[in-house]
Design an enzyme around this catalytic site. Structure first.
Site, PDB file in Angstrom:
ATOM      1  N   LYS A 165      -0.379   4.929  -2.756  1.00  0.00           N
ATOM      2  CA  LYS A 165      -0.297   3.503  -3.074  1.00  0.00           C
ATOM      3  C   LYS A 165       1.084   3.251  -3.665  1.00  0.00           C
ATOM      4  O   LYS A 165       1.575   4.062  -4.466  1.00  0.00           O
ATOM      5  CB  LYS A 165      -1.406   3.146  -4.074  1.00  0.00           C
ATOM      6  CG  LYS A 165      -1.509   1.661  -4.405  1.00  0.00           C
ATOM      7  CD  LYS A 165      -2.691   1.374  -5.334  1.00  0.00           C
ATOM      8  CE  LYS A 165      -2.812  -0.110  -5.649  1.00  0.00           C
ATOM      9  NZ  LYS A 165      -3.979  -0.401  -6.512  1.00  0.00           N
ATOM     10  N   SER A 225      -6.979  -4.198  -5.124  1.00  0.00           N
ATOM     11  CA  SER A 225      -5.574  -4.216  -4.760  1.00  0.00           C
ATOM     12  C   SER A 225      -5.147  -3.062  -3.856  1.00  0.00           C
ATOM     13  O   SER A 225      -4.103  -3.152  -3.227  1.00  0.00           O
ATOM     14  CB  SER A 225      -4.726  -4.171  -6.024  1.00  0.00           C
ATOM     15  OG  SER A 225      -4.920  -2.953  -6.715  1.00  0.00           O
ATOM     16  N   SER A 237     -10.202  -2.036  -7.895  1.00  0.00           N
ATOM     17  CA  SER A 237      -9.171  -1.957  -6.860  1.00  0.00           C
ATOM     18  C   SER A 237      -9.250  -0.731  -5.954  1.00  0.00           C
ATOM     19  O   SER A 237      -8.529  -0.655  -4.962  1.00  0.00           O
ATOM     20  CB  SER A 237      -7.784  -2.018  -7.492  1.00  0.00           C
ATOM     21  OG  SER A 237      -7.487  -3.326  -7.879  1.00  0.00           O
TER      22      SER A 237
END
Lengths: 479, 109, 484
Positions: free
Chosen positions: C76, C151, C175
């Site tokens: 990420k 997210s 997330s």
């Protein structure tokens, strides 16, 4: 004008003498190239996290114990949020509701010799900010973050100081303490020890505090005194001419000798303190406190009391000699070598030695004249090898040459004359040379006695033992 | 410096005024386009209404919780210098530097 | 090759049935082919990946190498990667090259994982749909008109479309789990403090936790085993040994006590989604677990608590982006204030600014008690609810989200509706608990997620339950048709 009473509270910032920063492994050394000691944590880089320096905690606890304060068992780091270029993260990690050191007290000695106890509200750990440099950059300001993250303790006094002089005495006392404790180098030029002063005035006899102004970043004892004096006068004048003091931050300008409003810090502060989620509560248990207590040195107040009791010194002398640990240690080393003469040692350390150090701008720990060397001189005074007057001469020579007292006395033939026969001889010669004065003396003019002392001393280059000379003259002059 | 009460009496959440939104934006150093302020007013007001639900919870005597794991305390790091001078590397991300300094518009004190 | 799980790929690499270079090329090709459709990546590091793959092949050839040696992997884009752009999905860090590696990144590299690139995400991890990314929204591989969740939308979409066998992700309010549920993949958010936060760009420090999104619980266990563990650089990292998560996977579930979170089966829950979850619970019962309903009365307050605590911490965490030392700087600043205000307003998107504003407000003079302190008190009540529940049951289960993935743009206008999408996931963050999302079927053709929450440091138990479930079902092996 005695209608006004001054109220002062000091916030002293002392940089802790750790090797590395409070939350990072960067060095804290002074004077490095700009930003060469600012690591990722100090720069507030994305993703980095603080880890607390054990030594900073230990030093804060040392200070707390030294002022007989309560040590908070679980103290908490909080974020103080504001934007400023020397504050990389946009917040300063400090302590707010639960500081590591709570309520203690520090005693100061006032000019009249009385002791006053000044309350310490709290002392908390926090990180220092960087520095802004304005010189030579035109329309820009340069930011050096080497200092960012240097550990500080902020020592907050109660508003119990009543004059600029008291404020200075308090600041000096804290300065002495942190150096005794070896937690701060106390270097004020380098900013290791500095203070903010909260100053207000109120009519004598009233309870309510006046509106205070905060004078920021004062870095010498002299400036503390001057800045406060200036500020007090400013406030009184303002009020007496019908104006009102406003609560604001002011800056001491040493060049102009005045304080002025700092517009950049004017806006209402809303620091939005909250517990720093990157740090956990700092737990300090009894065992830790006792272990730190066991390493505390003898503190200045205790040392001064001991000097009075053990060496028979006056309170004033003891205070002067204990103002720094190095000075006190030096003094005691001298006394160890001449145990019978603690007062003589005190006079010489505070007198000739201090004057010489001052003159050459040197510190007691410079090694210029060891305690053993000085003691060597005092031994010769005590055993009457030389007189006090000659001793000053020898001291001068020791200071410049580094030779021992004995070597100098020998080489210069300064040894005191204690041989009664020799002194008598000198007296007789003087009497023979000054028949008129002798006659006058014998006719009752007693004060000519001093004249004969002087003449004999002159004849012996000051080496005649004064007491012996006195006795012999008393016998011989009357005839 | 310790100043100003931060723990003053609570106020009921209400629609935020334009001025309040501008004040918050200033504290946060954000520049809102004038045209966007009404939307922020509306958004923030509805968020505040929403979080205002918390008032209903009975929390007398409940201490605030700032860490999710109970009982953990701060670990201490040995006082050792572990970082070296990496200024050149670290300043590669800096928008404006000179002579090793980070540059900003003149700061007036 | 891409249909294989990470576990299979690691075994094939070890046995030299496939080379790392082959694998990396295969996945790089898939990434390239899908990028315009899915936009899962912000940065692809093909060259470095191939060089690393060659080195991995040499190590494997010599019988050396870590447990993940040669396995293609992704991070990420809020994990700092030395020498590689780390954007956090923000214009603020569009050109930010991290000078250092996050602890998670260096641990996974040490284990042999080969990074293929940095995955798209909501800006600074603030969002539930991946629509707040400065680099454009990520699309859901099951239906490009839908969001992948957020997210960690890039991580979930990439694993769902098998552009990577697994990827790191982070979870502040859901997330990891919410995008895992929306994309039909397995995600685990470990206990707070289990995985180092050092180098993980902060959103809300007391809630953020790094984890992994993978195709199966077994794969997740394999990756987590390498990621987890004490880090002296993170004061909130817990100094406790990491169990071998693989060793406990096969334990039988007989006697396992499962609590169904009553408050999660509320009126907001999509009926088809609920059926998937209840069927999954049925599987656990057949495996010998006992199931009972458990009520956590304070859980409905999780979302308001979260929307005080998270913005408060974020408003402070994001103050460092001031255009001075790194990050976006506005052109021609008139003065210092102008520099700050324009750099930040240009660098941050609307949602980030909204949260900074909210956080600034709730911490400001006069509101701290009413909002921040109050929220932290309620947070303790919620945590206490969980502690009580775990006195009675081993694991809690319920849906991960109230609905399957929604359409792009459906919730952008109203922040509250968007925030409520995290209604089931937020409480685990508030209490620091480990939680997973496991694919459990399809509601109207879209993946549904079963959420499993455990007590602190019960990752082993979570992974064990999820793995046993996945041995009985094949939801986790379904791949969207376009990427099969």
């Amino acid at each position: 004008m005695s209608a006004w009473e001054t109220v002062i509270g000091l916030e002293i910032h002392a940089q802790l003498a750790t090797r590395s920063k409070i939350f990072s492994g960067a060095a804290t050394a002074y004077g490095a190239a700009p930003n060469s000691q600012a690591c990722l944590v100090d720069l507030g880089y994305p993703g980095v996290l603080p880890v607390l320096n054990a030594e900073a905690v230990r030093m804060a606890v040392r200070f707390g114990l030294a002022i007989d304060a309560r040590i908070t068992r679980q103290s908490v780091f909080a974020r103080k949020n504001y934007f400023y270029p020397d504050l990389p993260k946009g917040y300063q990690i400090s302590q707010y509701e639960l500081p590591i050191v709570a309520t203690g007290a520090i005693e100061i000695v006032l000019e009249d010799g009385t002791v006053k106890r000044i309350g310490v509200t709290r002392a908390h750990l926090e990180e220092d900010a960087g520095k802004s440099l304005h010189e030579g950059l035109g329309a820009l300001t340069g930011i050096d973050l080497n200092r960012a993250g240097t550990p500080l303790i902020e020592i907050v006094s109660e508003p119990e100081l009543r004059s600029a002089k008291e404020a200075v005495a308090y600041m000096k006392k804290v300065h002495t303490l942190v150096r005794y404790l070896e937690i701060c180098d106390g270097n004020m030029q380098e900013g290791s020890f500095r203070c903010d002063a909260n100053v207000s005035v109120r009519p004598v006899g009233t309870e309510k505090f006046g509106t205070r102004a905060e004078i920021k970043n004062i870095n010498s004892f002299r400036y503390v005194e001057k800045a406060i004096q200036y500020e007090v006068a400013r406030q009184i004048e303002l009020i007496e001419s019908g104006g009102k003091v406003i609560q604001e931050t002011r800056l001491w300008d040493p060049d102009k000798g005045e304080t002025r409003s700092m517009r950049s810090k004017e806006e209402a502060n809303d620091y939005r303190y909250f517990p720093d989620p990157d740090l956990l509560p700092v737990e300090i248990d009894e065992a830790y406190i006792e272990a730190v207590r066991a390493t505390l040195p003898e503190l200045p107040d205790a040392k001064a009391a001991r000097f009075v009791a053990e060496y028979g010194l006056s309170g004033y002398d003891a205070l002067v000699l204990t103002a720094s640990r190095d000075l006190a240690d030096y003094y005691e080393a001298v006394v160890r070598a001449v145990p019978a003469q603690p007062k003589l040692a005190a006079n010489w350390v505070m007198g000739e030695l201090s004057a010489a150090l001052n003159k050459d701008g040197q510190q007691i720990d410079s090694g210029r004249l060891s305690a053993e060397r000085l003691a060597g001189l005092l031994v010769r005074i005590a055993d009457e090898t030389i007189s006090g007057k000659i001793a000053k001469e020898v001291f001068e020579a020791m200071w410049t040459s580094g030779e021992s007292a004995d070597a100098l006395i020998e080489a210069k033939g300064l040894k005191q004359i204690t041989d009664t026969g020799a002194i008598e001889q000198a007296i007789e010669a003087v009497m023979a040379k000054n028949p008129a004065q002798l006659a006058e003396f014998r006719a009752g003019k007693d004060k000519l006695f001093g004249f004969f002392v002087g003449q004999v001393m002159k004849a012996t280059q000051g080496k005649a033992n004064p007491a012996q000379l006195n006795d012999l003259l008393k016998k011989k002059l009357p005839g | 410096m310790i100043s100003g009460p931060i723990h003053a009496a609570p106020e009921a959440p209400m629609a935020l005024t334009r001025e309040q939104v501008e004040n918050i934006a200033h504290l946060a150093r954000l520049e809102l386009e004038p045209a966007a302020i009404p939307r922020f007013q509306q958004n923030l007001s509805s968020i505040l209404d929403f979080i205002g639900e918390l008032e209903r919870a009975e929390t007398a005597g409940v201490p605030p919780m700032s860490h999710p794991l109970p009982g953990l305390t701060q670990r201490l790091r040995a006082d050792a210098v572990t970082e070296s001078d990496e200024r050149e590397l670290y300043q590669r991300n800096a928008p404006q530097v000179a002579a090793g300094l980070y540059l900003v518009p003149k700061v007036i004190e | 090759m891409h249909r294989q799980t990470l576990t299979q790929l690691a075994a094939d690499l070890r046995a030299r049935r496939v080379s790392s270079v082959e694998l990396v090329r295969t996945f790089l090709a898939r990434i390239e082919a899908s990028q315009s459709a899915l936009n899962a990546f912000v940065t692809v590091t093909a060259e470095q990946a191939l060089a690393q793959a060659e080195a991995a092949d040499r190590a494997l050839g010599a019988g050396r190498g870590g447990p993940l040696e040669g396995v293609p992997f992704g991070h990420k884009d809020l994990f700092c990667t030395a020498g590689v752009r780390t954007t956090c999905g923000s214009r603020m860090l569009e050109n930010f090259i991290s000078p250092y590696d996050a602890t998670v990144v260096s641990r996974l590299r040490a284990a042999g994982a080969v990074m293929l690139g940095k995955l798209n995400m909501d800006e600074f991890a603030m969002g539930s749909s991946n629509e707040t990314s400065y680099f454009g929204p990520v699309r859901n591989p099951w239906n490009r008109a839908l969001v992948p969740g957020g997210s960690s939308g890039g991580s979930a979409a990439a694993v769902a479309a098998r552009l990577l066998p697994a990827a790191t992700a982070t979870d502040t309010g859901g997330s990891i789990r919410q995008p895992a549920a929306f994309c039909g993949v397995t995600g685990i958010k470990p206990t707070y403090g289990r995985v180092s936060r050092y180098g993980m760009i902060a959103f809300a420090s007391s809630l953020d936790q790094g984890g992994v999104i993978a195709a199966s619980a077994e794969d997740a266990a394999r990756v987590l085993r390498e990621m987890a563990g004490f880090d002296p650089r993170d004061s909130t990292s817990v100094d406790a040994p990491v169990p071998d998560y693989l060793a406990g996977l096969e334990q039988p579930l007989s006697g396992l006590k499962i609590g169904l979170l009553k408050e999660f089966f509320d009126t907001g829950l999509d009926p088809a989604y609920e059926r998937c979850v209840r069927e999954a619970i049925g599987v656990f019962e057949r495996l010998g677990a006992s199931v009972r309903e458990i009520s956590l009365p304070n859980i409905p307050l999780s979302v308001p608590v979260y929307y005080v605590v998270a913005p408060a911490e974020c408003s402070s965490n994001l103050a460092r982006y001031d255009g001075v030392r790194f990050g976006h700087r506005c052109a021609e600043a008139r003065d210092l204030e102008d520099l700050y205000k324009r750099s930040r307003s240009e660098g941050f998107g609307a949602e980030v600014q909204r949260r900074i504003m909210t956080g600034t407000y709730v911490l400001s003079a006069g509101y701290y008690d009413a909002y921040y302190l109050k929220a932290q008190r309620v947070r303790r009540l919620i945590t206490a609810d969980f502690a009580r529940a775990f006195g009675e049951v081993d694991l809690l289960m319920g849906p991960t989200t109230p609905t399957p993935a929604f359409e792009l743009g459906a919730k952008v206008a109203d922040p509250i509706t968007m925030y409520l999408n995290d209604i089931y996931t937020i409480s685990a963050n508030l209490a620091g608990l480990p939680a997973m999302s496991v694919p459990c079927g399809f509601a109207a053709g879209l993946p549904a997620g079963l959420q499993i929450i455990g007590p602190h440091f019960a990752e082993e138990r979570l992974l064990n339950a999820a793995h046993r479930y996945q041995r009985e079902t094949d939801w986790h092996l379904r791949i969207p048709e376009a990427y099969a």
